[in-house]
Design a protein around this motif. Sequence first.
Motif, short mmCIF file in Angstrom:
data_model
loop_
_atom_site.label_atom_id
_atom_site.label_comp_id
_atom_site.label_asym_id
_atom_site.label_seq_id
_atom_site.Cartn_x
_atom_site.Cartn_y
_atom_site.Cartn_z
N MET A 1 -9.61 -47.85 -8.56
CA MET A 1 -8.78 -47.92 -7.37
C MET A 1 -9.65 -48.01 -6.12
N GLU A 2 -9.07 -48.57 -5.06
CA GLU A 2 -9.82 -48.71 -3.81
C GLU A 2 -10.34 -47.36 -3.32
N ASN A 3 -9.53 -46.30 -3.53
CA ASN A 3 -9.98 -44.96 -3.16
C ASN A 3 -10.40 -44.15 -4.38
N GLY A 4 -10.78 -44.88 -5.47
CA GLY A 4 -11.29 -44.22 -6.68
C GLY A 4 -12.77 -43.93 -6.52
N ASN A 5 -13.58 -44.59 -7.35
CA ASN A 5 -15.03 -44.41 -7.21
C ASN A 5 -15.71 -45.67 -7.76
N ASP B 1 -18.40 -31.93 -10.44
CA ASP B 1 -17.95 -32.82 -9.38
C ASP B 1 -16.62 -32.32 -8.81
N GLU B 2 -16.27 -32.80 -7.63
CA GLU B 2 -14.96 -32.47 -7.07
C GLU B 2 -13.86 -32.98 -7.99
N LYS B 3 -12.77 -32.23 -8.07
CA LYS B 3 -11.65 -32.65 -8.91
C LYS B 3 -10.90 -33.80 -8.25
N PRO B 4 -10.39 -34.76 -9.07
CA PRO B 4 -10.57 -34.83 -10.52
C PRO B 4 -11.99 -35.29 -10.86
N THR B 5 -12.59 -34.64 -11.86
CA THR B 5 -13.98 -34.94 -12.20
C THR B 5 -14.12 -36.30 -12.88
N TRP B 6 -13.09 -36.73 -13.65
CA TRP B 6 -13.14 -38.01 -14.35
C TRP B 6 -14.41 -38.14 -15.20
N VAL C 1 -11.57 -29.01 -21.62
CA VAL C 1 -12.64 -28.45 -20.80
C VAL C 1 -13.61 -29.58 -20.45
N PRO C 2 -13.88 -29.82 -19.17
CA PRO C 2 -14.81 -30.90 -18.79
C PRO C 2 -16.18 -30.70 -19.42
N GLY C 3 -16.66 -31.73 -20.08
CA GLY C 3 -17.98 -31.68 -20.70
C GLY C 3 -17.96 -31.53 -22.21
#
Length: 388
Positions: A33-37, A365-370, A378-380
């Motif tokens: 998304m344009e404001n994604g990453n 990372d800031e949420k959402p971590t993606w 659990v992230p990771g």
Amino acid sequence: KSFVKVDGTRFTKDNKPYYIIGANYWQAMNLGMENGNRSRVLKDLETLKENGFNCLRIMAASEGPPGEPYRMYPALMNAPGEYDENVFQGLDWFLDQLKNYDMTAILTLSNFWHWSGGFAQYVHWVDDSRPIPYPETNGDAFDAYSARFYTDTSIKDTCQKYYLNHVKTVINRKNSVNGIVYKNDTTIFAWELANEPQAAYVQNAHDVVFHWFDETAKFIKSLDENHLVTTGTEGKHGKDWFITMHKSDYIDFTSAHVWVENWGYYRSNDPSPENYQKAANFMLGFLQDTSDWSINILKKPVLLGEFGMARDGWTEISKYDPKAPVTNRNKYFTEIANKILELEKKNASTGLMFWAFAGIARPDDEKPTWVGDPPHEVPGWYSVYDSD
């Protein structure tokens, strides 16, 4: 000629054999998304390309509404037929980028599980008499609830109507970046009916489930003559269900996923050789079985669409920490690759796709971590980083 085709029990592209070295990157459309990453996406694609990857498995569906727990947000579709154009444009942008890296993508059109909305959300749209029993709090109740999507005669026709309308919308989507209609896009390798549709436990279950696979795949083929179609199933329910889920004439190749920890064959906090060997033995047998069923019985190519293993969980560092070692995972991934290569040499496999690429993202990372783990996990846990 640039569309991927089936030739016996293997794939071809541009008239040459096409073997999949792939990764799951389910979060692609939101990151795109344009404001994604987008800067992260380009770094991740560069890393994958440098390491020889040629195919990614991504979501082309997520269902709202906002506010439900454990989900990808923003969703692509917040109500039946109501799309978030910004998310769709994220998918457009991502597919356009893949051309620069000579990669293809498997596009997954729904999900049995709740982390993207999926079947359970379709069920709730049609029958909102009770809340979705999320598996984090309700265990096995979720499976039966989600399976109502294709087993409950009082709602399944309406669920299917909403779902097929989504399928049609995606297939006929005109990419806002490059103007290519999805059904004409050679970047798309295959359509996948859903992520891990499950067996059902109702009267005439095999007939009920087969009908959904057959009807859905036939519908896709009626809209799009160019692309291959597969199921997204795991193969964990055994030979009879594997055949039921893949025998439709409109299914071009079979799908298998192997999860040793989730299925009880591996303990990530146990350093013993016996623990690892139990997992490896199961995996090797599973890959051989799903290959045999696909090649010898169905006469169709087979692709390993998911596999993963946690980082070492017996050290002083949490297994969810990117700094934790990956001793067993490296051994396990190597054994899988060797087994797939052995099968490929016999035209008995087409490749593999690990779960899941986190790239430069990290759990803090800031949420959402993606990262590579969907929002309910659990992230990771199963993330593979650019540094691995």
